[in-house]
Design a protein around this motif. Structure first.
Motif, short mmCIF file in Angstrom:
data_model
loop_
_atom_site.label_atom_id
_atom_site.label_comp_id
_atom_site.label_asym_id
_atom_site.label_seq_id
_atom_site.Cartn_x
_atom_site.Cartn_y
_atom_site.Cartn_z
N VAL A 98 0.84 -1.20 0.00
CA VAL A 98 0.00 0.00 0.00
C VAL A 98 0.87 1.25 0.00
O VAL A 98 0.59 2.22 -0.71
N ALA A 99 1.95 1.23 0.79
CA ALA A 99 2.86 2.39 0.82
C ALA A 99 3.50 2.63 -0.55
O ALA A 99 3.63 3.78 -0.99
N GLU A 100 3.86 1.55 -1.24
CA GLU A 100 4.45 1.68 -2.57
C GLU A 100 3.44 2.24 -3.56
O GLU A 100 3.76 3.13 -4.36
N ARG A 101 2.20 1.74 -3.50
CA ARG A 101 1.15 2.27 -4.38
C ARG A 101 0.88 3.74 -4.10
O ARG A 101 0.65 4.53 -5.02
N LEU A 102 0.92 4.13 -2.81
CA LEU A 102 0.73 5.54 -2.45
C LEU A 102 1.84 6.39 -3.02
O LEU A 102 1.59 7.46 -3.59
N ARG A 103 3.10 5.92 -2.89
CA ARG A 103 4.24 6.67 -3.42
C ARG A 103 4.11 6.85 -4.93
O ARG A 103 4.30 7.96 -5.46
N VAL A 104 3.75 5.78 -5.64
CA VAL A 104 3.59 5.85 -7.10
C VAL A 104 2.47 6.82 -7.46
O VAL A 104 2.61 7.65 -8.37
N SER A 105 1.37 6.77 -6.71
CA SER A 105 0.24 7.67 -6.99
C SER A 105 0.61 9.12 -6.74
O SER A 105 0.23 10.01 -7.51
N GLN A 106 1.35 9.36 -5.67
CA GLN A 106 1.78 10.74 -5.38
C GLN A 106 2.72 11.26 -6.46
O GLN A 106 2.61 12.43 -6.87
N ASN A 107 3.63 10.42 -6.92
CA ASN A 107 4.54 10.84 -8.00
C ASN A 107 3.75 11.15 -9.29
O ASN A 107 4.03 12.13 -9.96
N GLU A 108 2.79 10.29 -9.59
CA GLU A 108 1.96 10.50 -10.77
C GLU A 108 1.16 11.80 -10.64
O GLU A 108 1.05 12.58 -11.59
N ARG A 109 0.63 12.05 -9.45
CA ARG A 109 -0.15 13.27 -9.21
C ARG A 109 0.73 14.50 -9.40
O ARG A 109 0.32 15.48 -10.03
N GLN A 110 1.95 14.44 -8.86
CA GLN A 110 2.86 15.58 -9.01
C GLN A 110 3.22 15.81 -10.48
O GLN A 110 3.25 16.94 -10.96
N ARG A 111 3.47 14.72 -11.21
CA ARG A 111 3.79 14.85 -12.62
C ARG A 111 2.63 15.48 -13.39
O ARG A 111 2.83 16.36 -14.24
N LEU A 112 1.41 15.04 -13.07
CA LEU A 112 0.23 15.61 -13.74
C LEU A 112 0.05 17.09 -13.39
O LEU A 112 -0.30 17.89 -14.26
N ARG A 113 0.30 17.46 -12.14
CA ARG A 113 0.21 18.88 -11.76
C ARG A 113 1.24 19.70 -12.53
O ARG A 113 0.94 20.81 -12.98
N ASP A 114 2.46 19.16 -12.67
CA ASP A 114 3.50 19.86 -13.43
C ASP A 114 3.08 20.01 -14.89
O ASP A 114 3.29 21.07 -15.50
#
Length: 137
Positions: A98-114
């Motif tokens: 779950v922690a790994e999926r959260l990290r991947v989702s947060q990275n994806e969210r940041q990339r999309l915001r950028d």
């Protein structure tokens, strides 16, 4: 009524079956063996496993009369401890996943915001270019 073990109706049970002439490969004068309908069905019926090969039923194992109550309690305590340890390990693995999926989702969210920020900047630039040329969007 048919016999419970019989798969053939009684009026076919003793009917002789011969191989048709078109399927004969032996000498034409050779007499072909005949079989009854019951023998054909018996040959095609599924085979039953011998009693020794039938899997054992599930359920409680019988008590071992050689063990004392204290030994049984100790055995149960050890099994319970091992089970609890496996459960804790499964829970930790689940938490890591779950922690790994959260990290991947947060990275994806940041990339999309950028990406959104870059697209907004590009839009502002293009709108400014159009305004300078005197054309309104």
């Amino acid at each position: 009524a048919w016999a419970a073990s019989s798969l053939v109706p009684p009026f076919y049970a003793n009917t002789a079956i011969t191989v048709p002439a078109s399927e004969r490969r032996a000498c034409p004068r050779e007499k072909l063996p005949t079989v009854t309908m019951a023998e054909v069905v018996a040959a095609q019926a599924p085979r039953r496993l011998p009693v020794a090969q039938v899997p054992a039923k599930r359920g409680r194992r019988p008590r071992n009369p050689e063990l004392t109550d204290e030994q049984r309690r100790l055995e149960r305590s050890i099994k319970n401890r091992e089970s609890a340890k496996r459960s804790r390990l499964r829970e930790k693995a689940r938490e890591r996943e779950v922690a790994e999926r959260l990290r991947v989702s947060q990275n994806e969210r940041q990339r999309l915001r950028d990406d959104v920020a870059a697209l907004r900047s590009r839009l502002q630039y293009l709108e400014a270019c159009l305004q300078r040329e005197g054309t309104q969007p």
